[in-house]
Write a protein that holds these residues in place. Structure first.
Motif, PDB file in Angstrom:
ATOM      1  N   ARG A 198       0.728  -1.100  -0.136  1.00  0.00           N
ATOM      2  CA  ARG A 198       0.051   0.140   0.073  1.00  0.00           C
ATOM      3  C   ARG A 198       0.788   1.154   0.017  1.00  0.00           C
ATOM      4  NH1 ARG A 198      -5.069   1.443   1.746  1.00  0.00           N
ATOM      5  NH2 ARG A 198      -5.433  -0.690   2.578  1.00  0.00           N
ATOM      6  N   ARG A 199       2.031   1.244   0.749  1.00  0.00           N
ATOM      7  CA  ARG A 199       2.753   2.176   0.950  1.00  0.00           C
ATOM      8  C   ARG A 199       3.587   2.619  -0.515  1.00  0.00           C
ATOM      9  NH1 ARG A 199       3.044   0.603   6.429  1.00  0.00           N
ATOM     10  NH2 ARG A 199       4.608  -0.698   6.113  1.00  0.00           N
ATOM     11  N   GLU A 202       1.097   4.219  -2.741  1.00  0.00           N
ATOM     12  CA  GLU A 202       0.705   5.605  -2.607  1.00  0.00           C
ATOM     13  C   GLU A 202       1.983   6.411  -2.926  1.00  0.00           C
ATOM     14  OE1 GLU A 202      -0.198   5.536   1.643  1.00  0.00           O
ATOM     15  OE2 GLU A 202      -2.378   4.965   1.292  1.00  0.00           O
ATOM     16  N   ARG A 205       2.034   6.907  -6.817  1.00  0.00           N
ATOM     17  CA  ARG A 205       0.824   7.697  -7.205  1.00  0.00           C
ATOM     18  C   ARG A 205       0.935   9.027  -6.886  1.00  0.00           C
ATOM     19  NH1 ARG A 205      -3.480   5.088  -4.152  1.00  0.00           N
ATOM     20  NH2 ARG A 205      -3.900   3.610  -5.876  1.00  0.00           N
ATOM     21  N   GLU A 206       1.615   9.354  -5.722  1.00  0.00           N
ATOM     22  CA  GLU A 206       1.882  10.680  -5.221  1.00  0.00           C
ATOM     23  C   GLU A 206       2.873  11.440  -6.378  1.00  0.00           C
ATOM     24  OE1 GLU A 206       3.648  10.225  -1.498  1.00  0.00           O
ATOM     25  OE2 GLU A 206       1.672   9.859  -0.519  1.00  0.00           O
ATOM     26  N   THR A 211       2.190   1.707 -11.013  1.00  0.00           N
ATOM     27  CA  THR A 211       2.655   0.569 -10.367  1.00  0.00           C
ATOM     28  C   THR A 211       2.195  -0.600 -11.046  1.00  0.00           C
ATOM     29  OG1 THR A 211       2.646   1.421  -8.345  1.00  0.00           O
ATOM     30  CG2 THR A 211       2.365  -0.812  -8.191  1.00  0.00           C
ATOM     31  N   PHE A 233      -5.422  -1.840  -3.845  1.00  0.00           N
ATOM     32  CA  PHE A 233      -5.252  -0.593  -3.485  1.00  0.00           C
ATOM     33  C   PHE A 233      -5.558   0.356  -4.711  1.00  0.00           C
ATOM     34  CE2 PHE A 233      -1.964  -3.206  -1.177  1.00  0.00           C
ATOM     35  CZ  PHE A 233      -2.526  -3.075  -0.096  1.00  0.00           C
ATOM     36  N   GLY A 234      -6.518   0.180  -5.471  1.00  0.00           N
ATOM     37  CA  GLY A 234      -7.128   1.194  -6.588  1.00  0.00           C
ATOM     38  C   GLY A 234      -7.090   0.470  -7.678  1.00  0.00           C
TER      39      GLY A 234
END
Length: 396
Positions: A198-199, A202, A205-206, A211, A233-234
């Motif tokens: 997850r990290r 993220e 994505r930031e 990914t 996670f998306g």
């Protein structure tokens, strides 16, 4: 004699696949008198190739026969049979508790084709893609074939031989386009902790990156902590999967990609031009993979792989061939042979010659101390694994 044709410069960035080069030597020795029981030899035990010793189960074979008997061998859509895309989506819900729209699933000619299509759609010269070291060599070569650069980040035993969010953030620069991960991994059999995944997602994505997660061994997870898909996670996460490993259909060459909705049409366009479509017979057969009888058999096989893992890892450790992280998935042990040899390349060839056990040296898989490691595939019978341990013990 004519001159050889000029080769494309991209070949300069693609190394030989040493797994297959070593396999050639193992096959040569296997055909020699030393491995001929009729001449007093011992047959080669092949623990070098990542292929299940199980083949497609009866329901899948029966479905293939029905397909051939009915003449359903025509082209399909480049995205795959609608019924197969729906079956895969349903499997994600039942097995992993994640909802995936069938329209986001693109069936491909193996996971290799899925990776080629995705990397071609996303990367170009000047881009950089972050990957762990060690990693599966073909994955980084898919990146190299696009003209992009696969940047390997040292991933040691303390990190389970995987990337983490901190290393991704530290390595990210203006050329970085994304990450290409594998969980569980070939060659280590280790997975990324779900919270860490997850990290990573993220962090990528930031930074406006992508990914991509190779999940072809996800069905062969043995630890509930790690047996989760990154699709949790998306919808922007890209997952690559395959019918080769959990579903035991290696030579059928069938896989799939789960894509963000906006990427489906571009990847479909590439698939139409490069592959037309996946094998129609393989697709019709694969529909039977999700039947209850087939799933029962696949779960029995998964339990058997776990039993083999629980046997071979302690045996290797007892021989001084240390497995620093117990594999939680796939069917590989990543073992350190430095107590017995200066490097795994010579060690593996020595074991082929003296013990008639074929292993894979670490040279293929990266540069971060991989010269000390070899990969053992426990996708072989328990009898073969036990005999291999006896031979290695005698040779060492």
């Amino acid at each position: 004699m004519t001159d050889s044709p000029r080769l494309a410069r991209r070949l300069d960035h693609i190394e030989p696949f040493y797994v297959m080069e070593c396999a050639k030597t193992a096959e040569r020795i296997a055909r020699s008198a030393a491995c001929d029981p009729a001449q007093g030899g011992r047959p080669m035990i092949f623990l070098n190739i990542g292929e299940p010793d199980f083949t497609a189960p009866p329901p899948v074979l029966a479905a293939a026969h029905r397909c051939l008997d009915a003449g359903r061998t025509q082209y399909t859509s480049a995205t795959g049979l609608p019924a197969l895309r729906e079956a895969i989506a349903l499997w994600y819900g039942e097995r992993f508790g994640v909802e995936v729209a069938p329209a986001r699933i693109l069936v491909t000619a193996g996971a290799s084709a899925a990776l080629q299509l995705v990397t071609l759609a996303l990367f170009e010269p000047g881009d950089e893609v972050l990957m762990p070291d060690p990693c599966y060599p073909c994955n980084r070569h898919f990146v190299a074939a696009t003209g992009a650069t696969a940047t390997l980040l040292r991933s040691d035993a303390a990190a389970r031989f995987q990337l983490d969010a901190a290393s991704v953030r530290a390595a990210w620069n203006t050329h970085t386009r994304g990450v290409l991960l594998a969980s569980p991994s070939n060659p280590t059999g280790t997975s990324i902790d779900h919270a860490e995944m997850r990290r990573i997602v993220e962090a990528v994505r930031e930074r406006g990156g992508v990914t991509i997660v190779d999940e072809i061994y996800l069905g062969l997870s043995y630890d509930e902590r790690y047996g989760h898909t990154a699709l949790d996670f998306g919808d922007d996460v890209i997952s690559i999967n395959s019918f080769s490993k959990y579903f035991s259909m290696t030579g059928w060459r069938l896989g799939w990609a789960v894509l963000p909705e906006a990427l489906v049409a571009p990847v479909e366009k590439l698939a139409q031009n490069l592959y037309i479509c996946p094998s129609s017979v393989a697709q019709h057969a694969a529909l039977a993979c999700f039947g209850p009888d087939a799933i029962v058999e696949y779960e029995r096989r998964r339990a058997e792989f776990r039993r083999r893992r629980d046997s071979i890892v302690p045996a290797l450790n007892a021989l001084g061939l240390t497995v620093p992280v117990v594999p939680d998935g796939a069917f590989y042990a990543w073992a350190d042979c430095s107590a017995h040899a200066a490097g795994s390349w010579d060690f593996c060839f020595d074991m082929m010659e003296r013990a008639h056990v074929a292993l894979t040296p670490g040279r293929d898989f990266g540069r971060a101390e991989t010269e000390h490691f070899f990969r053992l595939s426990f996708a072989s019978s328990m009898a073969h694994l036990e005999e291999a341990v006896q031979r290695l013990r005698a040779a060492l």
